[in-house]
Design a protein around this motif. Structure first.
Motif, PDB file in Angstrom:
ATOM      1  N   ASP A  18       0.822  -1.213   0.000  1.00 28.79           N
ATOM      2  CA  ASP A  18       0.000   0.000   0.000  1.00 28.79           C
ATOM      3  C   ASP A  18       0.849   1.254   0.000  1.00 28.79           C
ATOM      4  OD1 ASP A  18      -2.484  -1.019  -0.187  1.00 28.79           O
ATOM      5  OD2 ASP A  18      -2.751  -1.243   1.980  1.00 28.79           O
ATOM      6  N   GLY A  19       2.150   1.086   0.206  1.00 24.38           N
ATOM      7  CA  GLY A  19       3.035   2.238   0.148  1.00 24.38           C
ATOM      8  C   GLY A  19       3.285   2.886   1.479  1.00 24.38           C
ATOM      9  N   GLU A  20       2.864   2.297   2.609  1.00 24.43           N
ATOM     10  CA  GLU A  20       3.114   2.896   3.911  1.00 24.43           C
ATOM     11  C   GLU A  20       4.376   2.268   4.503  1.00 24.43           C
ATOM     12  OE1 GLU A  20      -0.129   3.089   6.561  1.00 24.43           O
ATOM     13  OE2 GLU A  20      -1.608   3.357   5.003  1.00 24.43           O
ATOM     14  N   ALA A  21       5.273   3.122   4.965  1.00 16.49           N
ATOM     15  CA  ALA A  21       6.542   2.631   5.464  1.00 16.49           C
ATOM     16  C   ALA A  21       6.353   1.901   6.782  1.00 16.49           C
ATOM     17  CB  ALA A  21       7.521   3.802   5.651  1.00 16.49           C
ATOM     18  N   VAL A  22       7.071   0.783   6.915  1.00 20.97           N
ATOM     19  CA  VAL A  22       7.024   0.022   8.155  1.00 20.97           C
ATOM     20  C   VAL A  22       8.422  -0.155   8.739  1.00 20.97           C
ATOM     21  CG1 VAL A  22       4.932  -1.190   7.541  1.00 20.97           C
ATOM     22  CG2 VAL A  22       7.107  -2.138   6.850  1.00 20.97           C
ATOM     23  N   ARG A 200      -1.030  -2.074  -6.900  1.00 18.23           N
ATOM     24  CA  ARG A 200       0.339  -1.810  -6.429  1.00 18.23           C
ATOM     25  C   ARG A 200       1.065  -3.131  -6.215  1.00 18.23           C
ATOM     26  NH1 ARG A 200       3.113   1.919  -3.026  1.00 18.23           N
ATOM     27  NH2 ARG A 200       5.312   1.346  -3.165  1.00 18.23           N
ATOM     28  N   THR A 201       2.276  -3.238  -6.729  1.00 19.43           N
ATOM     29  CA  THR A 201       3.127  -4.400  -6.499  1.00 19.43           C
ATOM     30  C   THR A 201       4.363  -3.950  -5.713  1.00 19.43           C
ATOM     31  OG1 THR A 201       4.411  -4.136  -8.544  1.00 19.43           O
ATOM     32  CG2 THR A 201       2.333  -5.351  -8.699  1.00 19.43           C
ATOM     33  N   ARG A 202       5.290  -4.861  -5.518  1.00 17.42           N
ATOM     34  CA  ARG A 202       6.538  -4.489  -4.840  1.00 17.42           C
ATOM     35  C   ARG A 202       7.283  -3.451  -5.664  1.00 17.42           C
ATOM     36  NH1 ARG A 202      10.144  -9.258  -2.651  1.00 17.42           N
ATOM     37  NH2 ARG A 202      10.908  -7.494  -1.443  1.00 17.42           N
ATOM     38  N   ASN A 203       8.003  -2.578  -4.994  1.00 17.68           N
ATOM     39  CA  ASN A 203       8.766  -1.546  -5.684  1.00 17.68           C
ATOM     40  C   ASN A 203       9.679  -2.166  -6.731  1.00 17.68           C
ATOM     41  OD1 ASN A 203       7.567   0.399  -4.132  1.00 17.68           O
ATOM     42  ND2 ASN A 203       9.308   0.678  -2.752  1.00 17.68           N
ATOM     43  N   PHE A 457       2.769  14.880 -14.295  1.00 17.95           N
ATOM     44  CA  PHE A 457       3.155  15.051 -12.897  1.00 17.95           C
ATOM     45  C   PHE A 457       3.914  16.352 -12.714  1.00 17.95           C
ATOM     46  CE2 PHE A 457       6.809  13.013 -14.837  1.00 17.95           C
ATOM     47  CZ  PHE A 457       7.892  13.632 -14.242  1.00 17.95           C
ATOM     48  N   SER A 458       3.998  16.746 -11.443  1.00 22.42           N
ATOM     49  CA  SER A 458       4.786  17.902 -11.032  1.00 22.42           C
ATOM     50  C   SER A 458       5.591  17.515  -9.805  1.00 22.42           C
ATOM     51  CB  SER A 458       3.885  19.094 -10.707  1.00 22.42           C
ATOM     52  OG  SER A 458       4.637  20.159 -10.150  1.00 22.42           O
ATOM     53  N   ASN A 459       6.873  17.874  -9.792  1.00 19.94           N
ATOM     54  CA  ASN A 459       7.733  17.550  -8.648  1.00 19.94           C
ATOM     55  C   ASN A 459       7.816  18.693  -7.635  1.00 19.94           C
ATOM     56  OD1 ASN A 459       9.376  19.437  -9.896  1.00 19.94           O
ATOM     57  ND2 ASN A 459      10.895  17.957 -10.586  1.00 19.94           N
ATOM     58  N   LYS A 460       6.935  19.678  -7.779  1.00 21.62           N
ATOM     59  CA  LYS A 460       6.957  20.826  -6.876  1.00 21.62           C
ATOM     60  C   LYS A 460       6.118  20.612  -5.624  1.00 21.62           C
ATOM     61  CE  LYS A 460       9.324  22.945 -10.016  1.00 21.62           C
ATOM     62  NZ  LYS A 460      10.795  23.099  -9.869  1.00 21.62           N
ATOM     63  N   SER A 461       5.268  19.600  -5.630  1.00 18.54           N
ATOM     64  CA  SER A 461       4.397  19.332  -4.484  1.00 18.54           C
ATOM     65  C   SER A 461       4.154  17.835  -4.388  1.00 18.54           C
ATOM     66  CB  SER A 461       3.072  20.088  -4.637  1.00 18.54           C
ATOM     67  OG  SER A 461       2.237  19.878  -3.518  1.00 18.54           O
ATOM     68  N   GLN A 462       3.818  17.350  -3.200  1.00 20.09           N
ATOM     69  CA  GLN A 462       3.629  15.918  -2.987  1.00 20.09           C
ATOM     70  C   GLN A 462       2.357  15.419  -3.665  1.00 20.09           C
ATOM     71  OE1 GLN A 462       4.484  13.980   0.733  1.00 20.09           O
ATOM     72  NE2 GLN A 462       5.262  15.877   1.625  1.00 20.09           N
ATOM     73  N   GLY A 463       2.464  14.207  -4.198  1.00 17.54           N
ATOM     74  CA  GLY A 463       1.303  13.529  -4.768  1.00 17.54           C
ATOM     75  C   GLY A 463       0.769  14.138  -6.041  1.00 17.54           C
ATOM     76  N   GLN A 464       1.560  14.954  -6.729  1.00 21.31           N
ATOM     77  CA  GLN A 464       1.086  15.627  -7.939  1.00 21.31           C
ATOM     78  C   GLN A 464       1.300  14.731  -9.161  1.00 21.31           C
ATOM     79  OE1 GLN A 464      -0.233  19.316  -8.200  1.00 21.31           O
ATOM     80  NE2 GLN A 464      -0.868  18.157  -6.409  1.00 21.31           N
ATOM     81  N   LEU A 465       0.410  13.739  -9.303  1.00 24.94           N
ATOM     82  CA  LEU A 465       0.437  12.820 -10.441  1.00 24.94           C
ATOM     83  C   LEU A 465      -0.996  12.496 -10.835  1.00 24.94           C
ATOM     84  CD1 LEU A 465       1.710  10.771 -12.439  1.00 24.94           C
ATOM     85  CD2 LEU A 465       1.768   9.125 -10.548  1.00 24.94           C
ATOM     86  N   LYS A 466      -1.286  12.591 -12.130  1.00 27.65           N
ATOM     87  CA  LYS A 466      -2.608  12.261 -12.642  1.00 27.65           C
ATOM     88  C   LYS A 466      -2.469  11.454 -13.928  1.00 27.65           C
ATOM     89  CE  LYS A 466      -5.158  14.373  -9.572  1.00 27.65           C
ATOM     90  NZ  LYS A 466      -6.093  13.639  -8.687  1.00 27.65           N
ATOM     91  N   LEU A 467      -3.479  10.600 -14.158  1.00 27.12           N
ATOM     92  CA  LEU A 467      -3.562   9.825 -15.390  1.00 27.12           C
ATOM     93  C   LEU A 467      -4.840  10.227 -16.117  1.00 27.12           C
ATOM     94  CD1 LEU A 467      -2.551   6.241 -14.135  1.00 27.12           C
ATOM     95  CD2 LEU A 467      -1.072   8.008 -15.117  1.00 27.12           C
ATOM     96  N   SER A 481      -5.172   7.820  -4.914  1.00 26.90           N
ATOM     97  CA  SER A 481      -6.048   8.103  -3.784  1.00 26.90           C
ATOM     98  C   SER A 481      -5.258   8.770  -2.664  1.00 26.90           C
ATOM     99  CB  SER A 481      -6.700   6.814  -3.289  1.00 26.90           C
ATOM    100  OG  SER A 481      -5.707   5.920  -2.802  1.00 26.90           O
ATOM    101  N   MET A 482      -5.948   9.073  -1.568  1.00 25.69           N
ATOM    102  CA  MET A 482      -5.283   9.727  -0.442  1.00 25.69           C
ATOM    103  C   MET A 482      -4.224   8.836   0.197  1.00 25.69           C
ATOM    104  SD  MET A 482      -6.522  12.756  -0.239  1.00 25.69           S
ATOM    105  CE  MET A 482      -6.008  13.219   1.409  1.00 25.69           C
ATOM    106  N   SER A 483      -4.371   7.514   0.044  1.00 24.29           N
ATOM    107  CA  SER A 483      -3.431   6.577   0.675  1.00 24.29           C
ATOM    108  C   SER A 483      -2.326   6.104  -0.266  1.00 24.29           C
ATOM    109  CB  SER A 483      -4.198   5.354   1.193  1.00 24.29           C
ATOM    110  OG  SER A 483      -4.858   4.685   0.124  1.00 24.29           O
TER     111      SER A 483
END
Length: 521
Positions: A18-22, A200-203, A457-467, A481-483
């Protein structure tokens, strides 16, 4: 268990699906790389190939053959029906039952990785056998069975194991012999315009994360291989399967923080460049690393940060700080010609065949260059842009997209703006779709292989990617999504048949996503 490891990865993975660091990233850096990183100020040539005999290796072993166990059938036709029923019951009964699994209780809410296995938000504790079944369902969702592994069905009847070999071949191959449809063609179903199926798969670089932001990520044009590179001066190659994504090779360049890395010449070579006047060439087939000391004839060009290549052409395009585009032979690395623009060049994009180069400047002037003649064949002003930053042409040359400093992305139908009198002339250039979902300056654009998806995408702010979906121009509403935890996106790329999408971010991760709609790699 092994099933949990296949679905979630090893216990010491730095991130769940899910992309959350552990936990912290396990760098897994070799001692050779660490020792060479201490000499950052040195400009000595470094051609260390990690101590391996080959730079590039692709596992071409065939999948394990699947054999159907035939228990045999009696030659006699007078068997009792009771014996047949008993055999069927035995076949349907498990060979053994694990009582510990059935008695186990698993709390799905206790772990981030198991929350996705819930049927609803209120569900928590499930029995062990239910947990095992949901693990299997999640594994099958991430790794669907290929067509060749699925059972053969002809008409309404399954092929029977009791048939002789000739009958079985005729029935199993009936559909194949009765149709001329290509075996490699994908489903005719159109990509839905509003919701995208994405998993989502493994990185992609899970085996060796970058120690800096991932500035470049790209898939090999023919092999299941992906490269990553960044300011940590290391080029890494991975074998992409969505499960293990094993590292193939890494090369540390002692005197070059990498800004650009890409496959050229059909994947035979990788060119690596940065904010230096020299760059490197990596021969994929021979495993040789060559340092090229700048571009002959251009001694004042002190930075090759913006270098662009083409898979099918024999050109490299280097953007200077003014309105000049320098063309270099991808094969000989010799300077060919300079293409002049009126404004400061902001981005360039090759067509798939390598015959044309498109470019855009800060004055919003668009150029189309014929590389066979090395001259401009069309030029027009785009009034819908505000200080253009990026542009991209689709692989089939049916669309082109441009992004500007305000976060606006415009999509154009090339066939609609191309004049009928002259295929090289463009008039009445107006976008058929303007997308304003991003709020900061556009940093990159990418079409998938079939021109059905545009990534921005934009690298100026977090999560700035759209399809965005094509040809409707609709932005997919369900992802990200938010997660999603994308971080600051630095680069994106689609695999040759859009089965995977890679997203490089500022945390050194090349996040890998599976697109089930596209059945190939």
């Amino acid at each position: 268990s092994d099933l949990e490891r296949l679905v979630f990865g090893a216990d010491n993975d730095d991130e769940d699906v899910d992309g959350e660091a552990v936990g912290e990233i396990d760098t897994q850096a070799t001692s050779d790389e660490e020792s060479e990183r201490s000499d950052d100020n040195s400009d000595e040539e470094n051609e260390d190939n990690g101590g391996e005999d080959t730079l590039f290796f692709v596992d071409t072993e065939r999948p394990d053959q699947i054999s159907n166990t035939n228990n045999g059938s009696s030659d006699s036709e007078e068997e009792d029906s009771e014996e047949e029923e008993e055999e069927e019951e035995k076949a349907d009964t498990a060979a053994w039952v694990d009582d510990d699994t059935q008695n186990a209780r698993v709390a799905l809410k206790d772990s981030v990785r198991t929350r996705k296995l819930r049927k609803d938000e209120g569900e928590n504790v499930v029995h062990g056998d239910v947990y095992e079944e949901r693990l299997r369902q999640q594994f099958q969702k991430i790794n669907p069975a290929p067509k060749w592994a699925q059972e053969t069905q002809t008409g309404d009847a399954w092929v029977s194991d009791s048939e002789d070999s000739e009958d079985r071949k005729m029935r199993a191959g009936g559909d194949l012999l009765q149709s001329s449809k290509s075996l490699l063609s994908r489903s005719n179903a159109l990509l839905p315009p509003s919701i995208i199926d994405i998993v989502r798969t493994r990185n992609g670089n899970q085996a060796a994360p970058s120690q800096s932001a991932v500035s470049a990520v790209q898939f090999h044009p023919t092999a299941n291989v992906m490269l990553t590179a960044g300011l940590d001066k290391t080029l890494r190659l991975f074998e992409v399967d969505g499960k293990d994504n094993q590292k193939i090779q890494s090369i540390f360049f002692k005197d070059l923080p990498i800004s650009s890395a890409q496959f050229i010449r059909g994947g035979q070579e990788v060119v690596v460049s940065g904010s230096r006047r020299w760059y490197y060439s990596v021969d994929v087939e021979k495993g040789a690393v060559t340092r090229i000391s700048g571009i002959p004839g251009l001694p004042t060009l002190n930075s090759l940060k913006y270098m662009h290549g083409c898979n099918n052409g024999d050109r490299l395009a280097v953007m200077s700080n003014d309105g000049q585009i320098h063309l270099v032979s991808a094969r000989t690395k010799q300077f060919i010609r300079t293409l002049p623009m009126n404004g400061v060049v902001r981005d360039v994009s090759f067509t798939a065949d390598g015959n044309y180069l498109w470019s855009v400047g800060t004055d919003n002037e668009m150029y189309q260059w014929d590389l066979r003649q090395n001259q401009c064949v069309s030029r027009w002003h785009d009034q819908s842009l505000f200080r253009a930053t990026r542009m991209e042409i689709s692989s089939d040359t049916s669309y082109y997209a441009s992004g500007d400093h305000a976060g606006m992305v415009n999509i154009y139908d090339v066939n609609a703006i191309r004049t009928q009198a002259d295929d090289a002339a463009f008039l009445n250039v107006k976008p058929f779709k303007a997308i304003d979902n991003l709020t900061t300056s556009i940093s990159g654009l990418r079409f998938n292989h079939s021109s059905e998806i545009l990534g921005m995408f934009s690298n100026k702010s977090q999560g700035q990617l759209k399809l965005a979906h094509l040809p409707t121009g609709t932005v997919f509403s369900n992802w990200p999504s938010m997660s999603s935890s994308l971080g600051f996106v630095q680069c994106i790329d689609f695999s040759p048949h859009s089965g995977f999408m890679a997203v490089g971010n500022d945390k050194g991760k090349a996040m890998l996503y599976r697109l089930p709609h596209f059945q190939g790699y």
